[in-house]
Design an enzyme around this catalytic site. Structure first.
Site, PDB file in Angstrom:
ATOM      1  N   ARG A 111    -106.301  18.703 -41.745  1.00  0.00           N
ATOM      2  CA  ARG A 111    -107.134  18.271 -40.634  1.00  0.00           C
ATOM      3  C   ARG A 111    -107.497  19.439 -39.714  1.00  0.00           C
ATOM      4  NH1 ARG A 111    -107.647  16.996 -35.439  1.00  0.00           N
ATOM      5  NH2 ARG A 111    -108.686  15.057 -34.872  1.00  0.00           N
ATOM      6  N   ARG A 189     -94.977  11.882 -42.965  1.00  0.00           N
ATOM      7  CA  ARG A 189     -96.024  12.729 -43.523  1.00  0.00           C
ATOM      8  C   ARG A 189     -95.711  14.189 -43.258  1.00  0.00           C
ATOM      9  NH1 ARG A 189    -101.242  10.180 -41.446  1.00  0.00           N
ATOM     10  NH2 ARG A 189    -102.139  11.912 -42.603  1.00  0.00           N
ATOM     11  N   ASP A 309    -112.280   6.434 -33.115  1.00  0.00           N
ATOM     12  CA  ASP A 309    -111.080   5.626 -32.926  1.00  0.00           C
ATOM     13  C   ASP A 309    -111.078   4.846 -31.621  1.00  0.00           C
ATOM     14  OD1 ASP A 309    -110.009   6.380 -35.338  1.00  0.00           O
ATOM     15  OD2 ASP A 309    -108.638   7.872 -34.513  1.00  0.00           O
ATOM     16  N   ALA A 322    -111.951   8.744 -40.585  1.00  0.00           N
ATOM     17  CA  ALA A 322    -112.701   9.918 -40.144  1.00  0.00           C
ATOM     18  C   ALA A 322    -114.165   9.822 -40.559  1.00  0.00           C
ATOM     19  CB  ALA A 322    -112.060  11.182 -40.705  1.00  0.00           C
TER      20      ALA A 322
END
Length: 428
Positions: A111, A189, A309, A322
């Protein structure tokens, strides 16, 4: 300022939040000659995050920005498929993406690295990005909209608020604070180098410098996705599991290796080995919450619009959060261009009507995709391995949001004139 001067100046767009929604909106607005100020509360561009996926629907947006595709390619994942395995490491099937090639190009990578490329492109096209600019208030009237930043009142013609899941603008638009709900799931993650993987025969093949690997291990109410990239030097993994922790908002905290291993106690040794090869300071524990779809994304005066978002948080299993944020930015810019400066409220209403049904339908796939894996009957799965493949829906992925906005804007604006009381139907 005289009315002549006012009518001749470019549309002034204020954008809040330098995520993918805000940066896309800023770039697309600059492309159309608007004055753009983008406010970002952080003091520097943050390199946070791990793997993020952009489908071909948003890939075409990246490719429309000169030089961006070439900068993204070396940073991104390039496997031609996803191997599915059971939690005890039985091979199920391979899902390949060849059939989607005609839809466009996918971009999956870190990202922070992808964000950096987009950030630099925004600067190159003249976006005025103001760091350390935390928005304290929003306001709108019949003729303007604006923000209060660090005590200073700044006005423009329209505000596009991409201020994330904890959006202040959402409270202004709704007139109340909407509370999130627990999804019942959390995610471990990590983004890491592959040095430790190379030391273990179980995992060394994942660090192959010639091939990017993408593997998903599936078990009852758990899935574990692993991807390698950048010539076998980097890996990202995501472990989604049940978690009933009572949290008020999606949040991330340091993760712990032993806790992550405990989430998959009877799984194949290779899954444990991948987790144990992870530097603990690279592991994040991310609690997932969700919100009911909002009854509106726009302010009462129709000069403030939520994007990204702030308007529609997605579950990660949609693989579209995204991408849909970027579609918001493009669509909002097209609507503002076609309406013109004197018709901002029309543009904002049209943006909402064009985007809302598509976003709502795409949000649903986050739930259906997750349940297809987590609630699967594994006796059935072993006999019917193709059942675990991800739906790749052409109406989502084979979509040009810019062309669509140009195609439907006029009829959408006309429909709002004949039905001035139109409201979204937020049924998820």
């Amino acid at each position: 300022m005289s009315s002549v001067e006012d009518s001749s100046r470019p549309l002034k767009v204020l954008i809040v939040g330098a995520g993918f929604a805000g940066l896309t909106a800023a770039i697309e607005c600059r492309k159309r000659g608007f004055d753009v100020i983008l406010f970002e509360g952080n003091s520097s561009r943050r390199q946070l995050g791990d793997i993020i996926s952009f489908g071909s629907n948003s890939g075409r947006i990246f490719r429309s920005w000169p030089g961006v595709e070439e900068k993204l390619d070396p940073k991104c994942h390039h496997s031609d498929g996803l191997d599915f395995r059971t939690y005890d490491d039985e091979f199920l099937c391979r899902q390949v993406w060849d059939a989607e090639a005609e839809w466009g190009k996918r971009f999956n990578g870190h990202r922070g690295e992808i964000h950096g490329v987009v950030w630099d492109h925004a600067l190159s096209v003249g976006v005025d990005i103001r760091l350390s600019s935390k928005v304290q208030e929003y306001f709108e009237t019949d003729t303007e909209a604006g923000v209060v930043v660090n005590g200073e009142k700044i006005a423009g013609d329209v505000v596009l608020a991409g201020d994330g899941v904890r959006s202040l603008a959402r409270t202004i638009v709704l007139g109340f604070e909407d509370k999130p709900k627990s999804s019942g799931y959390a995610v471990y993650r990590a983004w890491m180098g592959t040095e430790k993987l190379k030391e273990d025969p179980l995992t060394a093949w994942l660090a192959d410098p010639n091939t990017d690997h993408h593997v998903g291990w599936l078990g009852p109410d758990v899935h574990f996705l692993v991807a390698t990239l950048q010539n076998g030097t980097a890996m990202s993994w995501v472990l989604t599991h049940k978690d009933e922790a009572d949290v008020e908002e999606s949040w991330s905290a340091p993760g712990y290796i032993e806790e992550a291993v405990k989430a998959i106690p009877n799984w194949a040794p290779i899954c444990h080995a991948i987790i144990r090869a992870t530097p603990e300071d690279r592991l994040v524990d991310w609690k997932l919450v969700f919100r009911d779809p909002l009854p509106t994304w726009i302010g009462p005066k129709r000069r403030i619009a939520l994007i990204g978002d702030a308007a529609h948080p997605f579950l990660p299993t949609s693989i579209q959060g995204a991408s849909q944020s970027m579609e918001d930015g493009v669509t909002a810019a097209v609507c503002l261009e076609l309406a013109g400066k004197d018709n901002v409220p029309e543009a904002i209403r049209a943006y909402e009507k064009i985007r809302y049904p598509r976003v709502l339908a795409t949000q649903r796939t986050g739930v259906t995709n997750r349940d297809a894996w987590h609630k699967a009957d594994f006796d059935y799965v072993r006999k019917n391995p193709e059942s675990v493949k991800l739906p790749r829906l052409d109406w989502i992925l084979n979509f040009d949001c810019e062309k669509h906005a140009y195609d439907v804007y006029k009829e959408t604006a006309e429909s709002l004139k004949t039905d001035p009381d139109w409201k979204p139907n937020p049924v998820l």
